[in-house]
Design an enzyme around this catalytic site. Structure first.
Site, PDB file in Angstrom:
ATOM      1  N   HIS A 189      17.343 -23.592  58.141  1.00 28.76           N
ATOM      2  CA  HIS A 189      16.176 -22.759  58.379  1.00 28.76           C
ATOM      3  C   HIS A 189      15.044 -23.512  59.057  1.00 28.76           C
ATOM      4  CE1 HIS A 189      13.809 -19.155  57.878  1.00 28.76           C
ATOM      5  NE2 HIS A 189      14.764 -18.604  57.165  1.00 28.76           N
ATOM      6  N   ASP A 214      29.135  -7.683  69.600  1.00 32.55           N
ATOM      7  CA  ASP A 214      30.448  -7.299  70.132  1.00 32.55           C
ATOM      8  C   ASP A 214      31.035  -8.500  70.858  1.00 32.55           C
ATOM      9  OD1 ASP A 214      32.687  -6.228  71.281  1.00 32.55           O
ATOM     10  OD2 ASP A 214      31.649  -4.594  72.318  1.00 32.55           O
TER      11      ASP A 214
END
Length: 327
Positions: A47, A273
């Site tokens: 992070h 995708d």
């Protein structure tokens, strides 16, 4: 199916500054293929290197490169100077040493630590119709995040059966890109997350209307503005040679009576995708901290959302009984 772990419960409030951790990976990917043709992509990132917005953009570019077999993709915004500009004379005006970090003068609340097997992970699906009903109950224009957080805050607090005079707060992760002046481009790759802390007395939270609770959340988030961001940057400059400890929770922490929430509702993970169509599911990791919540858009139904929440097992059944009641 895509399983993504962006280390959402790790350290916040770093605004692009990365410490040296030679023995820690900054990004990991695991691909698991099944004989049926299914594929699980697991990702983990540090992070301090990238927040959820950055990982969303990275993942979208990666998927485009795979799907189109192209290496010519837009470069992210990488100018750290645009996000870390201390004043010539650093002048922090907020108590960041108590808010974002732990120190000998920190006012951060102390929390219990639970055995990990006592922390249960729940997934609650809120259909689009439920979200629409919540927004109608609020009565004015509000985001899906605001109305669902108000609802979850009320229900988890009720399930915990807290003393009416106790105070409860939510640590809300706030994307600061559009809050700095001038705004930082949304494709900035790094960490620009600070936290807001809406806070209410338990009896007031449970008795207040949805518009009132959404108002408290909005007011707290609004306070993370350009002045607050500049103060944090100045604090970092003033403490450059001081070792600071983040207030990020460790494994097993019980945030009760508080909560922490991350919203992934605005990210594009559910549209990724890689050439085989969008994912059939998008899941955060198991959350090993009582009171941590992540909101994720539904892959199956437009307008719906999933709430992933970790709770002390003692409060799970009570929460399940009331999580869909709108009062």
């Amino acid at each position: 199916m895509i399983h993504v772990d962006t280390n959402a419960v790790a350290e916040h409030a770093v605004l692009g500054r990365v410490q040296e951790h030679a023995d820690e990976a900054v990004f990991q990917v695991q691909l698991t293929r099944y004989t049926c043709g299914g594929l699980v992509i697991g990702m983990a990132s540090h992070h301090q290197v990238a927040d959820g917005q950055s990982m969303s953009g990275f993942s979208a570019s990666w998927a485009t490169a795979v799907r189109t077999n192209s290496a010519l993709l837009p470069s992210p915004f990488l100018d750290r100077g645009a996000t870390d500009k201390p004043r010539s004379l650093p002048l922090p005006v907020f108590d960041h040493g108590s808010i974002e970090f732990k120190g000998k003068h920190s006012s951060s609340r102390s929390y219990r630590v639970l055995p990990l097997d006592r922390i249960k992970n729940l997934a609650v699906h809120f259909p689009g119709e439920f979200v629409a009903e919540l927004k109608a109950r609020v009565g004015f224009s509000c985001s899906t995040f605001q109305c669902l957080l108000a609802h979850a805050w009320k229900k988890v607090t009720a399930a915990r059966d807290l003393a009416p005079d106790d105070f409860t707060q939510v640590r809300v992760a706030v994307n600061c890109r559009g809050r700095e002046k001038p705004p930082v481009p949304m494709d900035f790759f790094g960490n620009m997350v600070l936290s807001a802390f809406p806070r209410m007395r338990v009896r007031d939270l449970l008795s207040s209307s949805y518009p009132a609770v959404v108002g408290v959340i909005r007011d707290a988030v609004a306070r993370v503005d350009d002045e607050y961001i500049q103060s944090f940057v100045d604090f970092g400059e003033a403490q450059r040679d001081v070792k600071l400890a983040s207030t990020a929770a460790t494994l097993g922490t019980a945030f009760c009576p508080d909560l922490e929430v991350d919203s992934w509702l605005g990210f594009g993970f559910h549209n990724l995708d890689f050439g085989g169509g969008p994912p059939c599911a998008f899941l955060p990791p198991d959350l090993p901290i009582d009171g941590v919540m992540i909101l994720v858009p539904s892959c199956a139904a437009k307008g719906g959302a999933h709430l992933f929440v970790a709770l002390d097992n003692e409060h799970v059944e009570a929460f399940k009984k009331i999580c869909y009641s709108i009062e």
